[in-house]
Motif scaffolding. Structure first.
Motif, PDB file in Angstrom:
ATOM      1  N   GLU A  44       0.828  -1.205   0.000  1.00  0.00           N
ATOM      2  CA  GLU A  44       0.000   0.000   0.000  1.00  0.00           C
ATOM      3  C   GLU A  44       0.862   1.254   0.000  1.00  0.00           C
ATOM      4  O   GLU A  44       0.600   2.213  -0.727  1.00  0.00           O
ATOM      5  N   SER A  45       1.913   1.240   0.796  1.00  0.00           N
ATOM      6  CA  SER A  45       2.806   2.393   0.863  1.00  0.00           C
ATOM      7  C   SER A  45       3.498   2.625  -0.473  1.00  0.00           C
ATOM      8  O   SER A  45       3.623   3.774  -0.929  1.00  0.00           O
ATOM      9  N   ARG A  46       3.939   1.562  -1.116  1.00  0.00           N
ATOM     10  CA  ARG A  46       4.651   1.737  -2.387  1.00  0.00           C
ATOM     11  C   ARG A  46       3.715   2.271  -3.471  1.00  0.00           C
ATOM     12  O   ARG A  46       4.098   3.138  -4.264  1.00  0.00           O
ATOM     13  N   ILE A  47       2.491   1.771  -3.492  1.00  0.00           N
ATOM     14  CA  ILE A  47       1.518   2.257  -4.472  1.00  0.00           C
ATOM     15  C   ILE A  47       1.148   3.706  -4.172  1.00  0.00           C
ATOM     16  O   ILE A  47       0.988   4.526  -5.087  1.00  0.00           O
ATOM     17  N   PHE A  48       1.028   4.035  -2.901  1.00  0.00           N
ATOM     18  CA  PHE A  48       0.784   5.416  -2.491  1.00  0.00           C
ATOM     19  C   PHE A  48       1.919   6.316  -2.974  1.00  0.00           C
ATOM     20  O   PHE A  48       1.689   7.415  -3.496  1.00  0.00           O
ATOM     21  N   ASP A  49       3.157   5.848  -2.811  1.00  0.00           N
ATOM     22  CA  ASP A  49       4.321   6.608  -3.280  1.00  0.00           C
ATOM     23  C   ASP A  49       4.272   6.829  -4.791  1.00  0.00           C
ATOM     24  O   ASP A  49       4.569   7.921  -5.289  1.00  0.00           O
ATOM     25  N   GLU A  50       3.922   5.779  -5.523  1.00  0.00           N
ATOM     26  CA  GLU A  50       3.857   5.891  -6.979  1.00  0.00           C
ATOM     27  C   GLU A  50       2.827   6.939  -7.398  1.00  0.00           C
ATOM     28  O   GLU A  50       3.059   7.737  -8.316  1.00  0.00           O
ATOM     29  N   ASN A 101      -3.984   2.119   9.865  1.00  0.00           N
ATOM     30  CA  ASN A 101      -5.181   2.567   9.139  1.00  0.00           C
ATOM     31  C   ASN A 101      -5.374   4.082   9.129  1.00  0.00           C
ATOM     32  O   ASN A 101      -6.497   4.584   9.213  1.00  0.00           O
ATOM     33  N   ALA A 102      -4.272   4.813   9.023  1.00  0.00           N
ATOM     34  CA  ALA A 102      -4.375   6.260   8.868  1.00  0.00           C
ATOM     35  C   ALA A 102      -5.061   6.579   7.538  1.00  0.00           C
ATOM     36  O   ALA A 102      -4.956   5.819   6.575  1.00  0.00           O
ATOM     37  N   ARG A 103      -5.725   7.708   7.488  1.00  0.00           N
ATOM     38  CA  ARG A 103      -6.497   8.088   6.317  1.00  0.00           C
ATOM     39  C   ARG A 103      -5.592   8.569   5.189  1.00  0.00           C
ATOM     40  O   ARG A 103      -4.899   9.584   5.317  1.00  0.00           O
ATOM     41  N   LYS A 104      -5.622   7.877   4.071  1.00  0.00           N
ATOM     42  CA  LYS A 104      -4.810   8.277   2.922  1.00  0.00           C
ATOM     43  C   LYS A 104      -5.325   9.561   2.283  1.00  0.00           C
ATOM     44  O   LYS A 104      -4.540  10.363   1.784  1.00  0.00           O
ATOM     45  N   GLN A 321      -6.498   5.461  -5.381  1.00  0.00           N
ATOM     46  CA  GLN A 321      -7.124   6.393  -6.322  1.00  0.00           C
ATOM     47  C   GLN A 321      -8.370   7.026  -5.718  1.00  0.00           C
ATOM     48  O   GLN A 321      -8.613   8.233  -5.878  1.00  0.00           O
ATOM     49  N   GLU A 322      -9.156   6.238  -5.016  1.00  0.00           N
ATOM     50  CA  GLU A 322     -10.351   6.780  -4.362  1.00  0.00           C
ATOM     51  C   GLU A 322      -9.956   7.826  -3.310  1.00  0.00           C
ATOM     52  O   GLU A 322     -10.635   8.853  -3.167  1.00  0.00           O
ATOM     53  N   ALA A 323      -8.876   7.563  -2.582  1.00  0.00           N
ATOM     54  CA  ALA A 323      -8.407   8.533  -1.585  1.00  0.00           C
ATOM     55  C   ALA A 323      -7.967   9.830  -2.254  1.00  0.00           C
ATOM     56  O   ALA A 323      -8.254  10.928  -1.770  1.00  0.00           O
ATOM     57  N   VAL A 324      -7.269   9.708  -3.381  1.00  0.00           N
ATOM     58  CA  VAL A 324      -6.819  10.894  -4.109  1.00  0.00           C
ATOM     59  C   VAL A 324      -8.015  11.686  -4.631  1.00  0.00           C
ATOM     60  O   VAL A 324      -8.046  12.929  -4.552  1.00  0.00           O
ATOM     61  N   ASP A 325      -9.016  10.991  -5.143  1.00  0.00           N
ATOM     62  CA  ASP A 325     -10.206  11.670  -5.655  1.00  0.00           C
ATOM     63  C   ASP A 325     -10.894  12.463  -4.546  1.00  0.00           C
ATOM     64  O   ASP A 325     -11.357  13.593  -4.774  1.00  0.00           O
ATOM     65  N   ARG A 326     -10.970  11.878  -3.356  1.00  0.00           N
ATOM     66  CA  ARG A 326     -11.586  12.600  -2.236  1.00  0.00           C
ATOM     67  C   ARG A 326     -10.739  13.807  -1.845  1.00  0.00           C
ATOM     68  O   ARG A 326     -11.258  14.881  -1.536  1.00  0.00           O
ATOM     69  N   ALA A 327      -9.424  13.638  -1.857  1.00  0.00           N
ATOM     70  CA  ALA A 327      -8.528  14.737  -1.479  1.00  0.00           C
ATOM     71  C   ALA A 327      -8.643  15.896  -2.455  1.00  0.00           C
ATOM     72  O   ALA A 327      -8.540  17.067  -2.062  1.00  0.00           O
ATOM     73  N   ARG A 328      -8.862  15.598  -3.717  1.00  0.00           N
ATOM     74  CA  ARG A 328      -8.968  16.651  -4.726  1.00  0.00           C
ATOM     75  C   ARG A 328     -10.217  17.514  -4.535  1.00  0.00           C
ATOM     76  O   ARG A 328     -10.310  18.598  -5.109  1.00  0.00           O
ATOM     77  N   GLU A 329     -11.167  17.033  -3.764  1.00  0.00           N
ATOM     78  CA  GLU A 329     -12.378  17.801  -3.491  1.00  0.00           C
ATOM     79  C   GLU A 329     -12.176  18.811  -2.365  1.00  0.00           C
ATOM     80  O   GLU A 329     -13.044  19.657  -2.132  1.00  0.00           O
TER      81      GLU A 329
END
Length: 376
Positions: A44-50, A101-104, A321-329
């Motif tokens: 999860e961390s590596r994919i988050f980094d990417e 389980n910190a919020r991405k 990707q779902e976390a990024v989409d929420r962050a963009r809002e």
């Protein structure tokens, strides 16, 4: 396998999993569910980094410091903590918070520059992680000092909590590190300090940071017990960290752990690592990748099926990707908030920098068009 030898660190450390994935030591007291959770956390961390690197390249994020290739250290060590404990991370311990389980989405919003109040409003926390995480520290070694203070505060209150902090090999040259270990040793603070020795402090190699054979032995001068482990072996990191946490919790004082790993990427996205190290060196460490190592072991033991690794990766990519989409809002914060909460009173330099920002927002060149006239 690459044969790079220049300044290769000593492999006199504890290891459970060989780089090829087979057992060379006894498994720690750990169940299959926890091992799989560690594996998932590192992936999860590596994919988050990417993903965050791609966002930085597109200009959505200004700078990123990745945990890639070092995931076993923060994941394996933080897994040893328990509810109510404290963790003081720096900018390369993303797996530590992800394990709990910190919020991405909140992490991405922060990277994009949203201020905490705005993040709280748009991405409220419904349930706090059981382990207490401080904000990521950027000033070097200060988190170690604060972690020892946190540990002492819990001890004064009669709580049996443990405080864990992280430091890089280069940051051990900071005075705060030695002050913290000395205080912890004198007062038997329930603190665990992890040295994430990734061989490079930006462009300065670890052998230029110390003449000592290991970083672990630096604890001896402060009367603090120490361990040295293979930092790309998540099971070895977990075992050493668990023993250290248990030791601290029963009142036997602090522990310092050197986890020998390697930064296979840039220090951060403002760095170009190819100018100061060789391809042979990188290839040597690629063979020791912590995720590949654990994945090979899990497949050989039947804890993962042949199709599971890619399925897990797909699920995690979707989650990120779902976390990024929420962050963009989350709305963009006013850039001037960067000047808040720094000083009791504003100074001339402070006001000058604020006016330079305003000039830039007006489309002016703050270095040639802005004179600063009128500032007192």
């Amino acid at each position: 396998m690459a044969q790079w030898t220049e300044q290769r660190p000593s492999e006199e450390f504890d290891r459970i999993l060989h780089p090829d994935g087979h057992l060379v030591g006894e498994l720690p007291d750990i169940d299959a569910e926890t091992i799989l959770r560690l594996y998932r956390t590192m992936l999860e961390s590596r994919i988050f980094d990417e993903k965050t690197l791609a966002m930085q390249r597109r200009g959505e994020v200004s700078i990123v410091a990745r945990s890639t290739s070092e995931e076993a250290v923060p994941a394996g060590s933080s897994a040893a903590l328990e509810e109510g404990d404290w963790c003081f991370p720096t900018y390369r311990q993303t797996p530590a918070s992800l394990y709990w389980n910190a919020r991405k989405d909140r992490a991405v919003a922060a990277l994009m520059g949203a201020e905490p109040e705005v993040i709280d409003e748009h991405l409220p926390v419904e349930e706090e992680p059981p382990v207490n995480f401080t904000p990521v520290y950027v000033p070097l070694a200060v988190n170690v000092t604060n972690a020892v203070g946190s540990a002492m505060a819990d001890e004064f209150r009669g709580d049996d909590h443990v405080s864990m902090s992280y430091i890089g090999d280069g940051s051990t040259s900071q005075g705060d590190f030695h002050e913290a270990l000395n205080f912890a040793g004198v007062f038997d603070a329930p603190a665990v300090t992890i040295c994430q020795n990734n061989q490079w402090a930006i462009s300065v190699p670890s052998h230029r940071q110390t003449a000592a054979e290991t970083f672990a032995q630096k604890a001896e001068a402060h009367g603090v017990p120490y361990e040295r482990v293979d930092g790309n072996d998540v099971l070895a990191v977990y075992e050493a960290s668990t023993k250290a946490v248990e030791r601290a919790r029963r009142g036997d004082g602090p522990t310092f752990i050197e986890a020998v790993t390697y930064r296979m990427i840039e220090h951060n996205t403002a760095d170009e690592e190819s100018v100061y190290r060789t391809t042979d060196e990188r290839e040597y460490w690629e063979d020791k990748d912590p995720i590949d190592r654990l994945e090979t072991y899990l497949l050989s033991e039947g804890l993962l099926g042949d199709d599971d690794p890619e399925k897990i990766r797909e699920d995690l990519r979707e989650e990120v990707q779902e976390a990024v989409d929420r962050a963009r809002e989350v709305p963009v914060s006013d850039p001037e908030t960067m000047f808040e909460h720094h000083l009791h009173e504003s100074t001339w330099k402070h006001d000058h920098q604020r006016e330079e920002l305003r000039a830039e927002q007006r489309g002016e060149n703050p270095f040639t068009d802005f004179t600063g006239e009128g500032l007192e």
